[in-house]
Write a protein that holds these residues in place. Structure first.
Motif, short mmCIF file in Angstrom:
data_model
loop_
_atom_site.label_atom_id
_atom_site.label_comp_id
_atom_site.label_asym_id
_atom_site.label_seq_id
_atom_site.Cartn_x
_atom_site.Cartn_y
_atom_site.Cartn_z
N ASP A 75 21.24 91.21 -41.29
CA ASP A 75 21.15 89.91 -40.65
C ASP A 75 21.20 88.81 -41.70
O ASP A 75 20.62 88.96 -42.79
CB ASP A 75 19.84 89.79 -39.85
N PHE A 76 21.86 87.73 -41.37
CA PHE A 76 21.98 86.58 -42.26
C PHE A 76 21.35 85.38 -41.55
O PHE A 76 21.73 85.05 -40.42
CB PHE A 76 23.45 86.29 -42.57
N THR A 77 20.37 84.75 -42.18
CA THR A 77 19.67 83.61 -41.58
C THR A 77 19.95 82.35 -42.39
O THR A 77 20.22 82.41 -43.59
CB THR A 77 18.15 83.87 -41.52
N ASN A 78 19.83 81.21 -41.72
CA ASN A 78 20.17 79.95 -42.38
C ASN A 78 19.08 79.45 -43.32
O ASN A 78 19.35 78.64 -44.20
CB ASN A 78 20.51 78.87 -41.35
N HIS A 79 17.84 79.93 -43.16
CA HIS A 79 16.75 79.43 -44.01
C HIS A 79 16.13 80.50 -44.91
O HIS A 79 15.51 80.16 -45.92
CB HIS A 79 15.64 78.83 -43.15
N TYR A 80 16.24 81.77 -44.53
CA TYR A 80 15.49 82.81 -45.22
C TYR A 80 16.35 83.90 -45.85
O TYR A 80 15.86 84.95 -46.23
CB TYR A 80 14.47 83.43 -44.26
N GLY A 81 17.64 83.66 -45.96
CA GLY A 81 18.49 84.63 -46.63
C GLY A 81 18.92 85.76 -45.72
O GLY A 81 18.91 85.65 -44.50
N LYS B 232 10.99 89.32 -39.29
CA LYS B 232 10.80 88.22 -38.33
C LYS B 232 10.67 86.94 -39.13
O LYS B 232 9.83 86.84 -40.03
CB LYS B 232 9.55 88.45 -37.49
N VAL B 233 11.52 85.95 -38.82
CA VAL B 233 11.43 84.68 -39.53
C VAL B 233 10.28 83.86 -38.94
O VAL B 233 9.97 83.97 -37.76
CB VAL B 233 12.76 83.89 -39.45
N PRO B 234 9.62 83.04 -39.75
CA PRO B 234 8.53 82.21 -39.25
C PRO B 234 8.99 81.27 -38.14
O PRO B 234 10.06 80.66 -38.23
CB PRO B 234 8.08 81.42 -40.49
N ARG C 101 -0.39 69.56 -32.31
CA ARG C 101 -1.17 69.98 -33.47
C ARG C 101 -0.41 70.94 -34.39
O ARG C 101 -0.89 71.30 -35.45
CB ARG C 101 -2.47 70.64 -33.03
N LEU C 102 0.77 71.39 -33.96
CA LEU C 102 1.55 72.33 -34.76
C LEU C 102 2.25 71.59 -35.89
O LEU C 102 3.04 70.68 -35.66
CB LEU C 102 2.59 73.04 -33.89
N MET C 103 1.96 71.99 -37.10
CA MET C 103 2.60 71.39 -38.28
C MET C 103 3.89 72.14 -38.62
O MET C 103 3.99 73.36 -38.40
CB MET C 103 1.64 71.43 -39.47
N PRO C 104 4.89 71.47 -39.16
CA PRO C 104 6.14 72.14 -39.55
C PRO C 104 5.87 73.24 -40.59
O PRO C 104 5.00 73.10 -41.45
CB PRO C 104 6.99 71.02 -40.13
N ILE C 105 6.64 74.30 -40.50
CA ILE C 105 6.50 75.39 -41.46
C ILE C 105 7.18 74.98 -42.77
O ILE C 105 8.31 74.49 -42.77
CB ILE C 105 7.12 76.68 -40.91
N ASN C 106 6.48 75.20 -43.86
CA ASN C 106 7.03 74.91 -45.17
C ASN C 106 7.98 76.04 -45.56
O ASN C 106 7.54 77.13 -45.94
CB ASN C 106 5.91 74.77 -46.20
N MET C 107 9.28 75.78 -45.47
CA MET C 107 10.26 76.83 -45.73
C MET C 107 10.42 77.13 -47.21
O MET C 107 11.06 78.11 -47.58
CB MET C 107 11.60 76.45 -45.10
N GLN C 108 9.83 76.31 -48.07
CA GLN C 108 9.90 76.57 -49.51
C GLN C 108 8.86 77.60 -49.93
O GLN C 108 9.08 78.37 -50.87
CB GLN C 108 9.67 75.27 -50.29
N THR C 109 7.71 77.64 -49.25
CA THR C 109 6.63 78.53 -49.66
C THR C 109 6.36 79.66 -48.67
O THR C 109 5.67 80.62 -49.01
CB THR C 109 5.33 77.73 -49.84
N THR C 110 6.90 79.59 -47.46
CA THR C 110 6.64 80.60 -46.44
C THR C 110 7.79 81.60 -46.38
O THR C 110 8.95 81.21 -46.25
CB THR C 110 6.44 79.95 -45.06
#
Length: 197
Positions: A30-36, A64-66, A80-89
């Motif tokens: 699988d190829f994802t746009n944010h997680y490789g 499973k991607v975040p 109350r949901l904060m955006p996921i930090n794609m640099q550290t998660t």
């Protein structure tokens, strides 16, 4: 903020049949746009000892991607949901194992019985877990220890004349290994039974 995950994948499966055994192998990427990309091989084998008994085992990888909008055990308010930090998660990665034994017999009078006894183990690495801060905002971050689920499942199907009976029982131990103290995952029953006539 805008939230979007995209992925596409390729899957190849091969089945080899022998006299008493069948081996299934699969390769998925699988190829994802944010997680490789994620390479996900799997293999399973079933062996027929005779006309009544058979055994099957397998192992496979998953991911499973975040996703902050995925269902949680607690219904958090959307504001109350904060955006996921794609640099550290990081994405969760898992490996699953299963082993099962089957017995089936058909009697001369038309009655029959089928029994399946299965065992399973799933290990999820870098699980993405929601946490609350002092302001009750919900953040998602990886944990340093896995989520582990293991147990067994018993299934029986019987037919007597015009009656059919289904019995099922599942025993599961699911734990948050990153937690101190009680590690059992809430709302995940250890025992589950079902019957239908």
């Amino acid at each position: 903020p805008k939230f979007e995950n995209n992925s596409f994948g390729l899957f190849i499966q091969n089945t080899l049949k022998f006299n008493k055994a069948t081996i299934e192998t699969g390769i998925r990427n699988d190829f994802t746009n944010h997680y490789g990309s994620f390479f996900l091989p799997s293999i399973a084998m079933i062996y027929h000892f005779d006309e009544h008994w058979a055994a099957r085992g397998g192992v496979g990888l998953g991911y499973k991607v975040p996703n902050a909008l995925a269902p949680q055990m607690i219904d958090y308010p959307l504001e109350r949901l904060m955006p996921i930090n794609m640099q550290t998660t990081k994405a969760e990665k898992s490996v699953g194992y299963n082993l099962e034994f089957n017995y089936k017999k058909k009697f001369e009078n038309g009655n029959s019985i089928f029994i399946n006894q299965a065992f399973f183990l799933t290990d999820i690495n870098h699980p993405v877990i929601a946490t609350l801060d002092a302001n009750q905002n919900v953040y998602f971050a990886n944990q340093d220890k896995p989520v582990v689920s293991k147990g067994f499942d018993t299934y029986i199907k019987g037919k007597v004349d015009d009656w059919e009976l289904y019995l099922g029982y599942t025993f599961t131990i699911a734990k948050y290994k990153f937690q101190n103290g009680n590690q059992f995952i809430p709302l995940t029953p250890k025992n589950r039974a079902a019957m239908t006539v």
